[in-house]
Design an enzyme around this catalytic site. Structure first.
Site, PDB file in Angstrom:
ATOM      1  N   PRO A   1       0.837  -1.204   0.000  1.00 15.13           N
ATOM      2  CG  PRO A   1       0.017  -1.016   2.179  1.00 15.13           C
ATOM      3  CD  PRO A   1       0.729  -1.958   1.255  1.00 15.13           C
ATOM      4  CB  SER A   2       1.998   3.441  -2.354  1.00 14.89           C
ATOM      5  OG  SER A   2       1.033   3.261  -3.367  1.00 14.89           O
ATOM      6  CB  SER A   3      -1.621   6.854  -1.263  1.00 14.34           C
ATOM      7  OG  SER A   3      -2.120   8.111  -0.833  1.00 14.34           O
TER       8      SER A   3
END
Length: 392
Positions: A95-97
């Site tokens: 997950p990046s945001s």
């Protein structure tokens, strides 16, 4: 049906947050003026309260009631995977945001102690919700928000404008802050760090505050609230547990175990021994934090098995040393293998025993100081630094 759900959703969440003490009366007007649903995309991956485990993708266009229920639950919501490379269906790798858990959002805003006229720098625009809340509180003209991801920044800017707020939205590396808008009264990060960027301290006015999730490489993380002094140092307490995505500039690449074994089968050249300290004893978030500030540049990973046993792997970021500890239920001693110049399990045990001797302190007894010598964690008071077990 959906209209009635939408009408009740924000009020129900507000009530729950106020009962928890996360949402205070002075932030209630901002909560109602800046509805969370305005700052979430069609595709979301709902999380669970207090956890970083996401469910599968939910599309508002296909499941509006499920989407709405997730938005007005006190839980984090992932909005981007793999820096945008994965859009679904299903989940990506990393997950990046996200749109953070509301309890965490308002607890950090409360810790920021922000007031009318304060100029605020936000690191990590994300979906734009936090920037909108700040804009309502201090005026959009006093808010600068920095986002490294161009697509996220563009989308957040559009949501902010649609909601009636136009803070300065900058695309750039959050580690650099935004010198053109400095100095700031307050700096808040919506991503975690392992080291406080010096630019944040330099861009904060003396007497100003920095609120940021901070965690060592090993694991464990808590929100730090640092006051900046006239001499350019920053110091303060940790407030409580957190779990945020890492600032992209401080991400670390973790090599697979095969890179440590160098083509050989485990246990390769590992030195065998036994330990009476259970791997289960060193796995909770607070003790991981205490271990992490003592054992630099090392991290754990658990390889689990169907019978309830598991192997705890320890590795260093320099790819020179590794260790394994085999946990078997109901046993009192556990087999250890260690390889390389660092005896990583011995380091972890020493750090664990120190934590135990100090009365097993929680996050609230730890603090952090940033000065010309670097940064150091301390216990109970700034002149009592946490010892470092071994230099990497």
């Amino acid at each position: 049906m959906i209209d009635r759900v939408e009408e009740a959703g924000p009020s129900g969440l507000a009530s729950a947050l106020m009962k928890k003490g996360a949402l205070t009366s002075d932030w209630l007007p901002a909560f109602h003026a800046v509805p969370r649903h305005l700052f979430l995309p069609d595709a979301i991956w709902p999380g669970r309260a207090g956890m970083n485990r996401q469910t599968d993708r939910v599309l508002r266009s296909e499941e509006p009631e499920v989407w709405w229920s997730a938005v007005y639950r006190d839980a984090p919501i992932t909005t981007q995977w793999d820096d945008g490379a994965h859009t679904g269906p299903g989940k990506g790798k990393v997950p990046s945001s996200s749109n953070s858990m509301p309890t965490m959002v308002f607890s950090m805003l409360d810790a920021l102690n922000v007031g009318t006229g304060h100029k605020v720098l936000e690191i990590g625009t994300g979906t734009g919700w936090n920037a909108a809340l700040l804009s309502h509180r201090v005026g959009a003209e006093n808010v600068v928000t920095v986002e490294v991801d161009e697509a996220s920044a563009r989308d957040a800017r559009g949501r902010l404008k649609a909601a009636g707020f136009e803070p300065l939205t900058v695309v750039g590396d959050g580690a650099d802050g935004y010198a053109e808008g400095a100095p700031y009264d307050r700096v808040i990060a919506t991503c975690s760090i392992g080291s406080v960027p010096r630019q944040w301290v330099a861009q904060t006015k003396p007497g100003g505050l920095i609120v940021a999730p901070w965690g060592p490489t090993y694991g464990g993380e808590a929100v730090a609230r640092l006051a900046v002094a006239e001499d350019g140092t920053a110091t303060g307490w940790f407030l409580g547990s957190s779990a945020f995505m890492r600032l992209r500039a401080q991400r670390t690449e973790r090599k697979h175990v095969r890179a440590y074994l160098k083509g050989r089968k485990w246990p390769a050249d590992g030195r065998q021994s036994m330990t009476s300290v259970s791997p289960d004893s060193v796995g909770d978030w607070p003790v991981m934090f205490a271990i992490g500030v003592q054992v630099p540049d090392a991290f754990p990973w658990a390889e689990t098995y169907d019978d309830g046993s598991y192997t705890l792997w320890l590795r260093d970021t320099a790819v020179t040393s590794w260790a394994t500890v085999d946990f078997v239920p109901r046993r009192k001693e556990f087999e250890v293998y260690q390889s390389g110049p660092r005896d990583l399990w011995d380091e972890v045990v020493a750090a664990y025993l120190w934590w135990d001797e100090q009365g097993r302190p929680g996050f609230e007894r730890f603090g952090l100081t940033v000065d010309g010598d670097g940064e150091r964690a301390w216990l109970d008071r700034p002149d009592n630094p946490v010892p470092v077990v071994a230099e990497p």
